[in-house]
Enzyme design. Structure first.
Site, PDB file in Angstrom:
ATOM      1  N   CYS A  46      -0.387   4.163   2.103  1.00 31.04           N
ATOM      2  CA  CYS A  46      -0.230   3.980   3.557  1.00 31.04           C
ATOM      3  C   CYS A  46       1.226   4.207   3.962  1.00 31.04           C
ATOM      4  O   CYS A  46       1.501   4.807   5.002  1.00 31.04           O
ATOM      5  CB  CYS A  46      -0.623   2.574   3.987  1.00 31.04           C
ATOM      6  SG  CYS A  46      -2.088   1.913   3.205  1.00 31.04           S
ATOM      7  N   ASP A  47       2.170   3.709   3.171  1.00 32.41           N
ATOM      8  CA  ASP A  47       3.559   3.620   3.635  1.00 32.41           C
ATOM      9  C   ASP A  47       4.565   4.456   2.845  1.00 32.41           C
ATOM     10  O   ASP A  47       5.731   4.540   3.241  1.00 32.41           O
ATOM     11  CB  ASP A  47       4.017   2.142   3.591  1.00 32.41           C
ATOM     12  CG  ASP A  47       3.162   1.262   4.480  1.00 32.41           C
ATOM     13  OD1 ASP A  47       2.670   1.764   5.504  1.00 32.41           O
ATOM     14  OD2 ASP A  47       2.956   0.082   4.141  1.00 32.41           O
TER      15      ASP A  47
ATOM     16  N   CYS B 261       0.837  -1.208   0.000  1.00 37.84           N
ATOM     17  CA  CYS B 261       0.000   0.000   0.000  1.00 37.84           C
ATOM     18  C   CYS B 261       0.866   1.249   0.000  1.00 37.84           C
ATOM     19  O   CYS B 261       1.366   1.673   1.051  1.00 37.84           O
ATOM     20  CB  CYS B 261      -0.930  -0.014   1.208  1.00 37.84           C
ATOM     21  SG  CYS B 261      -1.974   1.454   1.292  1.00 37.84           S
TER      22      CYS B 261
END
Ligand code: FAD
Ligand code: NAP
Length: 313
Positions: free
Chosen positions: A139-140, A136
């Protein structure tokens, strides 16, 4: 807490399929309960710009899903933050066990559990998941400012993730097992024009390399798909974007599936092999897997539930 809730229509999943089913189910006066699952809003909450949702030239995925949730709620859907851990479809009313302790009983069910990221299955991938290996980018990606990153895959997700990661990374290498991208042409063109992205054709991830103390990625070994030659690329992050598999674990033993686990529905219908159980969205769709098609199937499922229940009365 131990509690039982009965509903005429239980919707499992809160992606575009689930929320659209909620909107239509509410307007049919079925007073649906919708259980959101571990990812409220579904897959679109893991992306940024969505450019193909009709009516919005560009909308942020998480914003779109907040609007869909609000729409379903405003129409009368009861939205519950819970995860269904077990489903009994052998008799009616159907029974769904919630992780919260609530037992849901329902006259009809719409399954809209969508899909989840696939992994390569390498031991080293597993070892560094959460320590440099991710599925992701939204997300990261932030953790890789000024670092070198590799992205694995050649579909829409891989290309979008590679483009997004150029906001943080000094260099992104897109590793693809062929020399042709599966992604939409508009995305492929953007990728090829981006000076921070270097495609590496005919290569597969062979091993993730890293340190133990502290645990983190230092590079990858890649294998040429034609010659078998192994080479190394230094990097701090590995983003695996090789597609998604249907989230079918609740029904894999009870419903007919096909094409590698997608829930099978009757032609031109969302009806599954169990009367009263309908399925919509990526859970059933091995072909299109788009927000708009998922929403369309959510609509179909709610309309079919209405007819199914009316036919019984
Ligand atoms: P999902 O969105 O997958 O949602 C599934 C829902 O089911 C989740 O809410 C989850 O919590 C819930 N759930 C699962 N198991 C349980 C359980 N046991 N109990 C309760 N709930 C459960 N499509 C586009 O059209 N345009 C795009 O730009 C686009 N970008 C994308 C970017 C990325 C990074 C990804 C991964 C996908 C993208 N897609 C895009 C595809 C799109 O997101 C999917 O087609 C769509 O979200 C599928 O909707 P769905 O409702 O079937 O399921
Ligand atoms: P996908 O379209 O299935 O693409 C997966 C990619 O990973 C393919 O390029 C595939 O290679 C590669 N791959 C698969 N298994 C592999 C393995 N074991 N090793 C190496 N490479 C492997 O999946 P996706 O990109 O996640 O997209 C899923 C769905 O969501 C699609 O329908 C897509 O259109 C949709 N989506 C849409 C958007 C958008 O509209 N903007 C954005 C994201 C996703 P091959 O090409 O060689 O098969």
């Amino acid at each position: 807490m131990s509690d039982t809730r009965h509903t005429r229509l239980l919707i499992i999943g809160s992606g575009p399929a689930g929320y659209t089913a909620g909107i239509y189910g509410s307007r049919a006066m079925l007073e649906p309960i919708l259980v959101q699952g571990i990812e409220p809003g579904g897959q679109l909450t893991t992306t940024t710009e969505v450019e193909n949702w009709p009516g919005d030239t560009e909308v942020q995925g998480p914003d779109l899903m907040i609007r869909m949730e609000a729409h379903a709620k405003a129409m009368g859907t009861e939205i519950i933050g819970d995860i269904i851990t077990d489903l009994d479809l052998s008799k009616r009313p159907f029974t769904a066990q919630g992780d919260s302790g609530i037992t849901y009983t329902a006259d009809a069910i719409i399954l809209a559990t969508g899909a989840r990221a696939r992994w390569l299955g390498l031991e080293s991938e597993e070892k560094f998941k959460g320590f440099g290996v991710s599925a992701c980018a939204t997300c990261d990606g932030f953790f890789y400012r000024g670092q070198e990153i590799v992205v694995i895959g050649g579909g829409n997700t891989a290309v979008e993730e590679a483009l997004f990661l150029t906001n943080f990374a000094s260099k992104v290498t897109l590793i693809h097992r062929r020399d042709e991208l599966r992604s939409e042409k508009i995305l492929a063109d953007r990728l090829m024009r981006n000076p921070k992205i270097e495609p590496l054709w005919f290569h597969e991830l062979h091993e993730v390399l890293g340190d133990e103390n502290p645990r983190g990625v230092t590079g990858v070994k890649v294998k040429h798909t034609k010659t078998g030659e192994i080479s190394e690329i230094p990097c701090k992050g590995v983003f695996v974007a090789i597609g998604h598999a249907p989230a079918n674990e609740l029904v894999i033993d009870t419903l007919e599936t096909h094409m590698g686990g997608y829930v099978k529905t009757k032609p031109d219908s969302t009806a599954t092999s169990v009367p009263g159980v309908f399925a919509a969205g990526d859970l059933t769709d091995h072909q299109y897997r788009q927000a708009v098609t998922s929403a369309g199937m959510g609509c179909m499922a709610a309309l079919e539930v209405e007819r199914f229940l009316a036919g019984e009365e």
